[in-house]
Motif scaffolding. Structure first.
Motif, mmCIF file in Angstrom:
data_model
loop_
_atom_site.group_PDB
_atom_site.id
_atom_site.type_symbol
_atom_site.label_atom_id
_atom_site.label_comp_id
_atom_site.label_asym_id
_atom_site.label_seq_id
_atom_site.Cartn_x
_atom_site.Cartn_y
_atom_site.Cartn_z
ATOM 1 N N ASP A 64 53.872 109.012 114.536
ATOM 2 C CA ASP A 64 53.668 108.188 113.337
ATOM 3 C C ASP A 64 54.476 106.893 113.346
ATOM 4 O O ASP A 64 54.005 105.856 112.873
ATOM 5 C CB ASP A 64 54.008 108.996 112.074
ATOM 6 N N ASP A 65 55.700 106.939 113.830
ATOM 7 C CA ASP A 65 56.570 105.755 113.777
ATOM 8 C C ASP A 65 56.639 105.005 115.104
ATOM 9 O O ASP A 65 57.454 104.074 115.253
ATOM 10 C CB ASP A 65 57.985 106.156 113.340
ATOM 11 N N ALA A 66 55.804 105.392 116.073
ATOM 12 C CA ALA A 66 55.869 104.736 117.391
ATOM 13 C C ALA A 66 55.559 103.245 117.291
ATOM 14 O O ALA A 66 56.139 102.429 118.015
ATOM 15 C CB ALA A 66 54.908 105.415 118.363
ATOM 16 N N LYS A 67 54.642 102.867 116.376
ATOM 17 C CA LYS A 67 54.304 101.450 116.193
ATOM 18 C C LYS A 67 55.459 100.665 115.590
ATOM 19 O O LYS A 67 55.520 99.444 115.717
ATOM 20 C CB LYS A 67 53.082 101.309 115.279
ATOM 21 N N ASN A 68 56.349 101.369 114.913
ATOM 22 C CA ASN A 68 57.478 100.714 114.249
ATOM 23 C C ASN A 68 58.765 100.822 115.056
ATOM 24 O O ASN A 68 59.843 100.524 114.542
ATOM 25 C CB ASN A 68 57.693 101.332 112.860
ATOM 26 N N THR A 69 58.647 101.274 116.309
ATOM 27 C CA THR A 69 59.829 101.422 117.157
ATOM 28 C C THR A 69 59.824 100.321 118.206
ATOM 29 O O THR A 69 59.074 100.386 119.183
ATOM 30 C CB THR A 69 59.844 102.808 117.834
ATOM 31 N N PRO A 70 60.659 99.288 118.013
ATOM 32 C CA PRO A 70 60.668 98.155 118.952
ATOM 33 C C PRO A 70 61.347 98.525 120.263
ATOM 34 O O PRO A 70 62.064 99.531 120.356
ATOM 35 C CB PRO A 70 61.468 97.098 118.193
ATOM 36 N N GLN A 71 61.128 97.698 121.277
ATOM 37 C CA GLN A 71 61.758 97.865 122.580
ATOM 38 C C GLN A 71 62.323 96.512 123.032
ATOM 39 O O GLN A 71 61.861 95.468 122.576
ATOM 40 C CB GLN A 71 60.739 98.370 123.606
ATOM 41 N N PRO A 72 63.317 96.521 123.921
ATOM 42 C CA PRO A 72 63.877 95.231 124.389
ATOM 43 C C PRO A 72 62.820 94.426 125.130
ATOM 44 O O PRO A 72 62.155 94.936 126.035
ATOM 45 C CB PRO A 72 65.018 95.660 125.318
ATOM 46 N N LYS A 73 62.652 93.165 124.739
ATOM 47 C CA LYS A 73 61.553 92.342 125.271
ATOM 48 C C LYS A 73 61.663 92.096 126.771
ATOM 49 O O LYS A 73 60.652 91.981 127.452
ATOM 50 C CB LYS A 73 61.499 91.002 124.524
ATOM 51 N N VAL A 81 56.811 100.949 121.177
ATOM 52 C CA VAL A 81 56.631 102.194 121.940
ATOM 53 C C VAL A 81 55.161 102.593 122.021
ATOM 54 O O VAL A 81 54.683 103.056 123.066
ATOM 55 C CB VAL A 81 57.475 103.329 121.316
ATOM 56 N N TRP A 82 54.411 102.400 120.934
ATOM 57 C CA TRP A 82 52.993 102.759 120.948
ATOM 58 C C TRP A 82 52.213 101.843 121.901
ATOM 59 O O TRP A 82 51.354 102.328 122.650
ATOM 60 C CB TRP A 82 52.413 102.689 119.537
ATOM 61 N N SER A 83 52.528 100.563 121.906
ATOM 62 C CA SER A 83 51.871 99.629 122.825
ATOM 63 C C SER A 83 52.133 100.026 124.277
ATOM 64 O O SER A 83 51.240 99.955 125.126
ATOM 65 C CB SER A 83 52.361 98.199 122.584
ATOM 66 N N ASP A 107 57.317 109.041 126.273
ATOM 67 C CA ASP A 107 58.302 108.316 125.457
ATOM 68 C C ASP A 107 58.285 108.743 123.993
ATOM 69 O O ASP A 107 58.774 108.010 123.125
ATOM 70 C CB ASP A 107 58.068 106.801 125.572
ATOM 71 N N VAL A 108 57.758 109.931 123.724
ATOM 72 C CA VAL A 108 57.691 110.394 122.330
ATOM 73 C C VAL A 108 59.089 110.534 121.729
ATOM 74 O O VAL A 108 59.266 110.476 120.506
ATOM 75 C CB VAL A 108 56.903 111.726 122.241
ATOM 76 N N GLY A 109 60.104 110.673 122.575
ATOM 77 C CA GLY A 109 61.470 110.822 122.074
ATOM 78 C C GLY A 109 62.127 109.522 121.649
ATOM 79 O O GLY A 109 63.175 109.530 120.994
ATOM 80 N N LYS A 110 61.534 108.383 121.989
ATOM 81 C CA LYS A 110 62.174 107.101 121.679
ATOM 82 C C LYS A 110 62.320 106.853 120.180
ATOM 83 O O LYS A 110 63.344 106.327 119.722
ATOM 84 C CB LYS A 110 61.410 105.949 122.335
ATOM 85 N N ARG A 124 71.506 95.417 123.607
ATOM 86 C CA ARG A 124 70.058 95.534 123.469
ATOM 87 C C ARG A 124 69.699 96.827 122.744
ATOM 88 O O ARG A 124 70.564 97.684 122.509
ATOM 89 C CB ARG A 124 69.395 95.510 124.848
ATOM 90 N N ILE A 125 68.440 96.966 122.387
ATOM 91 C CA ILE A 125 67.942 98.216 121.815
ATOM 92 C C ILE A 125 68.094 99.319 122.860
ATOM 93 O O ILE A 125 67.772 99.119 124.030
ATOM 94 C CB ILE A 125 66.457 98.080 121.418
ATOM 95 N N ARG A 126 68.605 100.460 122.442
ATOM 96 C CA ARG A 126 68.810 101.566 123.377
ATOM 97 C C ARG A 126 68.135 102.850 122.878
ATOM 98 O O ARG A 126 67.949 103.035 121.678
ATOM 99 C CB ARG A 126 70.306 101.817 123.608
ATOM 100 N N PHE A 127 67.814 103.706 123.855
ATOM 101 C CA PHE A 127 67.173 104.992 123.551
ATOM 102 C C PHE A 127 67.891 106.090 124.333
ATOM 103 O O PHE A 127 67.275 106.847 125.080
ATOM 104 C CB PHE A 127 65.689 104.966 123.942
#
Length: 226
Positions: A64-73, A81-83, A107-110, A124-127
């Motif tokens: 549900d929140d994968a679209k709202n989870t950013p990643q380092p560009k 994450v969804w992209s 990457d469902v855990g991100k 940077r953003i970390r996971f």
């Protein structure tokens, strides 16, 4: 997804309107139908359509929140994450359902481990730990969808070790051979290839760089030699 058709608009509206009825369908049937998408030539389109119609929320709410989870560009110019997940399905070059389920869930855990940098820190953003956490979440999803114990074990192992390649050639040879000798390693290698090809690296100016496949190529050569 199998035939390359589009859904007739009125039928699509009916699916969106009645999406909650998916809860009345058996998990075994849902498992089979998603697998058919994941071995088709339009994996990305099929899974994307499940999300856009709202069906995926009832099947795999962990996304549900994968679209709202950013990643380092600089490491993921493709976006959130969804992209990245959708791009992975697009890049997949195999019809092996186990590998494609692993691609879908790797990457469902991100979303559950994301750490945003403090402003001005230069970090940077970390996971951290998203591989181990994602493996546990994936196993829960797969059991819910009535996968066999062997399938759950294999996909869970693949997700847990999909970040292995950054350290594979830094570890002691005996430990490296332990991974290479595992019968699941060829599937893990294919997951790594797909992950690398769907992680779009870029320069600070936004110039896209080619995928980093040196670890993949080295591991593949050793595996073939063995």
């Amino acid at each position: 997804s199998q035939l390359g058709f589009d859904i007739e608009p009125e039928s699509l509206r009916a699916i969106e309107k009645n999406k909650k009825l998916i809860k009345e369908i058996s998990e075994e049937r849902i498992h089979d139908e998603i697998t058919k998408i994941l071995v088709s030539d339009r994996k990305r389109q099929g899974i994307d359509l499940l999300e856009k119609t709202g069906l995926l929320h009832f099947i795999i709410p962990e996304f549900d929140d994968a679209k709202n989870t950013p990643q380092p560009k600089n490491m993921h110019f493709e976006g959130d994450v969804w992209s990245h997940t959708l791009l992975g399905l697009e890049k997949s070059r195999t019809a092996d359902p186990v590998i494609n389920w692993a691609i879908l869930l790797h990457d469902v855990g991100k979303t559950f481990t994301v750490q945003m940098p403090e402003e001005g820190s230069g970090d940077r953003i970390r996971f951290n730990g998203h591989d181990s956490e994602g493996a546990k979440i994936a196993a829960k999803i797969l059991r819910r969808l009535k996968f066999s114990n062997e399938e759950v074990s294999t996909i869970e192992w693949m997700i847990k070790f999909h970040m292995l390649f950054s350290n594979l050639f830094k570890m002691r040879e005996a430990r490296r051979v332990m991974y290479l000798a595992d019968p699941r390693f060829p599937k893990l290698l294919e997951l790594f290839w797909t992950d690398a090809n769907s992680s779009v690296r870029s320069t600070p100016s936004g110039r896209v760089l080619p995928p980093e496949l040196s670890a993949y190529n080295r591991a593949k050569r050793i595996l073939e030699a063995e």
